[in-house]
Design a protein around this motif. Sequence first.
Motif, short mmCIF file in Angstrom:
data_model
loop_
_atom_site.label_atom_id
_atom_site.label_comp_id
_atom_site.label_asym_id
_atom_site.label_seq_id
_atom_site.Cartn_x
_atom_site.Cartn_y
_atom_site.Cartn_z
N GLN A 1 0.85 -1.18 0.00
CA GLN A 1 0.00 0.00 0.00
C GLN A 1 0.90 1.24 0.00
O GLN A 1 1.85 1.31 0.77
CB GLN A 1 -0.87 0.00 1.24
N PRO A 2 0.62 2.21 -0.86
CA PRO A 2 1.45 3.42 -0.88
C PRO A 2 1.44 4.10 0.49
O PRO A 2 0.40 4.21 1.13
CB PRO A 2 0.79 4.31 -1.94
N GLN A 3 2.60 4.56 0.91
CA GLN A 3 2.73 5.23 2.19
C GLN A 3 3.32 6.62 1.96
O GLN A 3 4.09 6.82 1.02
CB GLN A 3 3.64 4.44 3.12
N LEU A 4 2.98 7.52 2.83
CA LEU A 4 3.46 8.89 2.71
C LEU A 4 4.98 8.94 2.71
O LEU A 4 5.57 9.73 1.98
CB LEU A 4 2.90 9.73 3.86
N THR A 5 5.62 8.09 3.50
CA THR A 5 7.08 8.15 3.62
C THR A 5 7.77 7.86 2.30
O THR A 5 8.64 8.62 1.88
CB THR A 5 7.56 7.16 4.69
N TRP A 6 7.37 6.78 1.63
CA TRP A 6 8.09 6.49 0.39
C TRP A 6 7.60 7.32 -0.78
O TRP A 6 8.37 7.60 -1.71
CB TRP A 6 8.16 5.00 0.07
N LEU A 7 6.36 7.80 -0.74
CA LEU A 7 5.92 8.72 -1.79
C LEU A 7 6.65 10.05 -1.69
O LEU A 7 7.06 10.63 -2.70
CB LEU A 7 4.41 8.94 -1.70
N ALA A 8 6.85 10.54 -0.46
CA ALA A 8 7.58 11.79 -0.27
C ALA A 8 9.05 11.63 -0.66
O ALA A 8 9.65 12.55 -1.23
CB ALA A 8 7.47 12.25 1.18
N SER A 9 9.61 10.48 -0.39
CA SER A 9 11.01 10.23 -0.76
C SER A 9 11.17 10.23 -2.28
O SER A 9 12.10 10.84 -2.81
CB SER A 9 11.47 8.90 -0.17
N VAL B 1 12.60 13.08 -7.39
CA VAL B 1 12.16 13.52 -8.71
C VAL B 1 12.22 15.04 -8.84
O VAL B 1 12.69 15.57 -9.85
CB VAL B 1 10.74 12.99 -9.01
N THR B 2 11.75 15.75 -7.81
CA THR B 2 11.79 17.21 -7.88
C THR B 2 13.23 17.73 -7.87
O THR B 2 13.55 18.67 -8.59
CB THR B 2 11.01 17.86 -6.72
N GLY B 3 14.11 17.10 -7.10
CA GLY B 3 15.51 17.50 -7.10
C GLY B 3 16.16 17.29 -8.46
O GLY B 3 16.87 18.15 -8.97
#
Length: 151
Positions: free
Chosen positions: A41-49, A54-56
């Motif tokens: 299940q997608p989690q905030l921790t790995w989505l933010a990572s 990607v943004t960097g």
Amino acid sequence: MRNVVGKRFVQIQSMPASASADILNAQRLKRPNTPHFTIYQPQLTWLASIANRVTGAGLSVLLYGFSIAYLIAPTTFDSATVIEVIAGLPEGVKYAGKAILAAPFAFHSINGLRHLSWDVTRFLTVKSVYSTGYAVLAASAVSTIALVFMK
């Protein structure tokens, strides 16, 4: 003494390369598969990572791309020309372009502060990791809106 006690009888036979490849492939088929991250299940921790990486990378590509373009054609990419081109765009395009640039910049900057707090051993419990993650998302949204509507 060594010859009497330590002798093992192992049969070794020579094989063609194709036979060793077949044995290796058969062994690989018997290995268990590692679960892929899509079963979780997608989690905030790995989505933010992932978003931080990607943004960097996107911001770096943009910076280096513009810098190289300026070095190749300085008269085309000087400040006056860029401002003139942007001034001629419709308002909707300007706001969309600002949002496309501001969102990754805001998220990457604020999430970088979150990572710095982790480096000094703050906010490392599961509850605080999630609360700071949601705070980063909220602050990024507010910062993006502020940057987009800034003159």
